[in-house]
Write a protein that holds these residues in place. Structure first.
Motif, PDB file in Angstrom:
ATOM      1  N   SER A  68       0.810  -1.220   0.000  1.00  0.00           N
ATOM      2  CA  SER A  68       0.000   0.000   0.000  1.00  0.00           C
ATOM      3  C   SER A  68       0.844   1.271   0.000  1.00  0.00           C
ATOM      4  CB  SER A  68      -0.911   0.019   1.230  1.00  0.00           C
ATOM      5  OG  SER A  68      -0.136  -0.007   2.429  1.00  0.00           O
ATOM      6  N   MET A  69       2.175   1.113  -0.117  1.00  0.00           N
ATOM      7  CA  MET A  69       3.083   2.257  -0.017  1.00  0.00           C
ATOM      8  C   MET A  69       3.916   2.382  -1.292  1.00  0.00           C
ATOM      9  SD  MET A  69       4.263   1.620   3.941  1.00  0.00           S
ATOM     10  CE  MET A  69       5.244   3.132   4.055  1.00  0.00           C
ATOM     11  N   PRO A  70       3.449   3.168  -2.283  1.00  0.00           N
ATOM     12  CA  PRO A  70       4.190   3.331  -3.539  1.00  0.00           C
ATOM     13  C   PRO A  70       5.596   3.879  -3.314  1.00  0.00           C
ATOM     14  CG  PRO A  70       1.967   4.191  -3.743  1.00  0.00           C
ATOM     15  CD  PRO A  70       2.171   3.904  -2.288  1.00  0.00           C
ATOM     16  N   ALA A  71       6.481   3.566  -4.244  1.00  0.00           N
ATOM     17  CA  ALA A  71       7.894   3.913  -4.098  1.00  0.00           C
ATOM     18  C   ALA A  71       8.139   5.416  -3.961  1.00  0.00           C
ATOM     19  CB  ALA A  71       8.689   3.359  -5.277  1.00  0.00           C
ATOM     20  N   PHE A  72       7.294   6.249  -4.572  1.00  0.00           N
ATOM     21  CA  PHE A  72       7.543   7.690  -4.493  1.00  0.00           C
ATOM     22  C   PHE A  72       7.412   8.238  -3.079  1.00  0.00           C
ATOM     23  CE2 PHE A  72       3.074   7.231  -6.019  1.00  0.00           C
ATOM     24  CZ  PHE A  72       2.411   7.726  -4.904  1.00  0.00           C
ATOM     25  N   LEU A  73       6.847   7.454  -2.163  1.00  0.00           N
ATOM     26  CA  LEU A  73       6.732   7.905  -0.773  1.00  0.00           C
ATOM     27  C   LEU A  73       8.079   7.972  -0.076  1.00  0.00           C
ATOM     28  CD1 LEU A  73       3.585   5.899   0.416  1.00  0.00           C
ATOM     29  CD2 LEU A  73       3.694   8.329  -0.213  1.00  0.00           C
ATOM     30  N   ILE A 140       1.345  16.195   0.625  1.00  0.00           N
ATOM     31  CA  ILE A 140       0.672  16.438  -0.643  1.00  0.00           C
ATOM     32  C   ILE A 140       0.472  15.096  -1.328  1.00  0.00           C
ATOM     33  CG2 ILE A 140       0.678  17.772  -2.775  1.00  0.00           C
ATOM     34  CD1 ILE A 140       0.852  19.524  -0.287  1.00  0.00           C
ATOM     35  N   GLU A 141      -0.760  14.694  -1.541  1.00  0.00           N
ATOM     36  CA  GLU A 141      -1.041  13.373  -2.085  1.00  0.00           C
ATOM     37  C   GLU A 141      -0.751  13.296  -3.585  1.00  0.00           C
ATOM     38  OE1 GLU A 141      -4.639  10.010  -2.237  1.00  0.00           O
ATOM     39  OE2 GLU A 141      -5.105  12.095  -1.671  1.00  0.00           O
ATOM     40  N   VAL A 142      -0.119  12.209  -3.997  1.00  0.00           N
ATOM     41  CA  VAL A 142       0.059  11.918  -5.420  1.00  0.00           C
ATOM     42  C   VAL A 142      -1.201  11.199  -5.892  1.00  0.00           C
ATOM     43  CG1 VAL A 142       1.479  10.798  -7.163  1.00  0.00           C
ATOM     44  CG2 VAL A 142       2.556  11.742  -5.119  1.00  0.00           C
ATOM     45  N   LEU A 143      -1.817  11.711  -6.956  1.00  0.00           N
ATOM     46  CA  LEU A 143      -3.107  11.202  -7.409  1.00  0.00           C
ATOM     47  C   LEU A 143      -2.996  10.160  -8.524  1.00  0.00           C
ATOM     48  CD1 LEU A 143      -5.030  14.603  -7.491  1.00  0.00           C
ATOM     49  CD2 LEU A 143      -4.896  12.951  -5.611  1.00  0.00           C
ATOM     50  N   CYS A 144      -2.080  10.374  -9.458  1.00  0.00           N
ATOM     51  CA  CYS A 144      -1.929   9.425 -10.564  1.00  0.00           C
ATOM     52  C   CYS A 144      -0.560   9.597 -11.196  1.00  0.00           C
ATOM     53  CB  CYS A 144      -3.020   9.602 -11.610  1.00  0.00           C
ATOM     54  SG  CYS A 144      -2.968  11.170 -12.522  1.00  0.00           S
ATOM     55  N   SER A 145      -0.194   8.648 -12.055  1.00  0.00           N
ATOM     56  CA  SER A 145       1.121   8.679 -12.694  1.00  0.00           C
ATOM     57  C   SER A 145       1.012   8.227 -14.139  1.00  0.00           C
ATOM     58  CB  SER A 145       2.110   7.789 -11.935  1.00  0.00           C
ATOM     59  OG  SER A 145       1.630   6.456 -11.835  1.00  0.00           O
ATOM     60  N   ASP A 199      -3.690   4.852 -11.321  1.00  0.00           N
ATOM     61  CA  ASP A 199      -4.247   5.406 -10.092  1.00  0.00           C
ATOM     62  C   ASP A 199      -3.343   5.035  -8.913  1.00  0.00           C
ATOM     63  OD1 ASP A 199      -5.815   6.265  -7.969  1.00  0.00           O
ATOM     64  OD2 ASP A 199      -7.679   5.476  -8.800  1.00  0.00           O
ATOM     65  N   VAL A 200      -2.788   6.020  -8.238  1.00  0.00           N
ATOM     66  CA  VAL A 200      -1.894   5.751  -7.104  1.00  0.00           C
ATOM     67  C   VAL A 200      -2.370   6.463  -5.844  1.00  0.00           C
ATOM     68  CG1 VAL A 200       0.116   5.313  -8.561  1.00  0.00           C
ATOM     69  CG2 VAL A 200      -0.337   7.641  -7.776  1.00  0.00           C
ATOM     70  N   ARG A 201      -3.636   6.840  -5.808  1.00  0.00           N
ATOM     71  CA  ARG A 201      -4.171   7.519  -4.636  1.00  0.00           C
ATOM     72  C   ARG A 201      -4.115   6.621  -3.401  1.00  0.00           C
ATOM     73  NH1 ARG A 201      -9.914   9.165  -7.010  1.00  0.00           N
ATOM     74  NH2 ARG A 201      -9.593   7.073  -7.904  1.00  0.00           N
ATOM     75  N   ASP A 202      -4.148   7.247  -2.220  1.00  0.00           N
ATOM     76  CA  ASP A 202      -4.142   6.489  -0.974  1.00  0.00           C
ATOM     77  C   ASP A 202      -5.267   5.467  -0.952  1.00  0.00           C
ATOM     78  OD1 ASP A 202      -2.017   8.042  -0.180  1.00  0.00           O
ATOM     79  OD2 ASP A 202      -3.189   9.336   1.137  1.00  0.00           O
ATOM     80  N   SER A 203      -6.383   5.795  -1.582  1.00  0.00           N
ATOM     81  CA  SER A 203      -7.538   4.905  -1.569  1.00  0.00           C
ATOM     82  C   SER A 203      -7.307   3.607  -2.348  1.00  0.00           C
ATOM     83  CB  SER A 203      -8.770   5.624  -2.143  1.00  0.00           C
ATOM     84  OG  SER A 203      -8.530   6.062  -3.469  1.00  0.00           O
ATOM     85  N   MET A 204      -6.217   3.535  -3.112  1.00  0.00           N
ATOM     86  CA  MET A 204      -5.897   2.292  -3.823  1.00  0.00           C
ATOM     87  C   MET A 204      -5.430   1.199  -2.871  1.00  0.00           C
ATOM     88  SD  MET A 204      -6.542   2.442  -7.021  1.00  0.00           S
ATOM     89  CE  MET A 204      -5.522   1.180  -7.792  1.00  0.00           C
ATOM     90  N   ASN A 205      -5.006   1.591  -1.684  1.00  0.00           N
ATOM     91  CA  ASN A 205      -4.588   0.647  -0.646  1.00  0.00           C
ATOM     92  C   ASN A 205      -3.538  -0.334  -1.179  1.00  0.00           C
ATOM     93  OD1 ASN A 205      -6.267   1.768   1.379  1.00  0.00           O
ATOM     94  ND2 ASN A 205      -8.021   0.734   0.471  1.00  0.00           N
TER      95      ASN A 205
END
Length: 304
Positions: A68-73, A140-145, A199-205
């Motif tokens: 649930s934690m994309p690399a850009f974090l 700041i949330e990343v929404l998509c890529s 879609d990479v929003r937090d809601s993607m879990n």
């Protein structure tokens, strides 16, 4: 990492006494970024930022410890190119971004290389990764890529939705059944404007980390590197105007020919925040797929 803090702090302070005020170029490294001492000078902070950027550039983890934690974090360089002006603040979202709800950034790392920025721009700023942003700054949330420039100016808000040139096959990838790099490539090859956004929003879990990893894979597999729009694009959620102290700005950067712009922004930021110093870092982008970006701090570049 916290359990090593005392030792790293002592080491950082010891090394600080050995550093000069000249150029500090960070070569590729495999260690984690050092912890910055609160008593370090501006020159030392700039050198440490260059070292941290290099370490994050070379980090190629697929996630930041969980699905649930994309690399850009936690790794890579999240940057936005800007144009210096007395008419606006470089760190404020543009009128378009205020309306759409999304701000365009680029993502640079060893596994997501490119050779130039949008519109040939030469300077801008870098955000801290979410997991290492300073206390008191906004997340700041990343929404998509997108694996390359997503042509986001004409898209449905916030820049992740459908493009008018291909309204059915340019929506968020997951909504049209695309979950892999191979699927993204096949979709685009059928029509150049079939640029769906991952879609990479937090809601993607638990799907979030793989969604971003597939973005990087598509960038690599399709050979995006030296074209005019071959930078990996992120859309971040728009933030309010005129909150420079709250933004997680790690550095102002410039490419060759962009120093004056970075210096303008550094001074403007200093004046706008009542004296907060953010270092200027020169980025030397790779010129071949086998080369790597370099991040250079020079005391001579700084105006604050």
């Amino acid at each position: 990492m916290n359990k090593h803090y005392p030792l790293l702090l002592v080491l950082a302070l010891f090394l600080a006494g050995c550093k000069s005020d000249g150029d500090v170029s960070s070569a590729p490294a495999d260690h984690e970024p050092p912890i910055t001492s609160s008593v370090a000078s501006t020159a030392q902070n700039g050198a440490e930022v260059a070292t941290s950027l290099t370490a994050r550039y070379n980090d190629v983890r697929t996630n930041c410890g969980a699905s649930s934690m994309p690399a850009f974090l936690c790794r890579g360089i999240v940057l936005r190119s800007t144009v210096p002006s007395t008419a606006y603040k470089a760190w404020n979202p543009s009128p378009h971004s205020q309306k759409s709800g999304g701000v365009s950034f680029s993502y640079l790392s060893k596994d997501a290389k490119f050779t130039g920025l949008v519109f040939g721009q030469k300077n801008g700023y870098i955000f801290y990764p979410v997991l290492s942003r300073p206390i008191g700054t906004r997340q700041i949330e990343v929404l998509c890529s997108y694996p390359l420039d997503g042509a986001t100016q004409l898209r449905e808000a916030p820049g992740c939705g459908a493009h008018p040139y291909s309204p059915d096959r340019s929506r968020r990838c997951q909504t049209i059944g695309i979950t892999t790099a191979e699927g993204w490539i096949a979709n685009r090859r059928s029509n150049t404007w079939n640029l769906c956004s991952f879609d990479v929003r937090d809601s993607m879990n638990n799907q979030g980390a793989d969604s971003f990893y597939q973005t990087i894979r598509a960038h690599q597999l399709e050979g995006f590197f030296a074209g005019q729009h071959d930078y990996l694009e992120l859309i971040l959620a728009t933030w309010p105007q005129n909150i420079p102290k709250e933004l997680p700005i790690e550095a102002f950067f410039y490419l060759e020919g962009g120093l004056a712009g970075a210096q303008f922004d550094q001074k403007d930021f200093f004046d706008s925040t009542g004296g907060k110093v953010v270092p200027i870092i020169k980025i030397i982008l790779p010129t071949s797929p086998s080369a790597d970006a370099r991040f250079v701090y020079s005391a001579a570049d700084q105006v604050k």
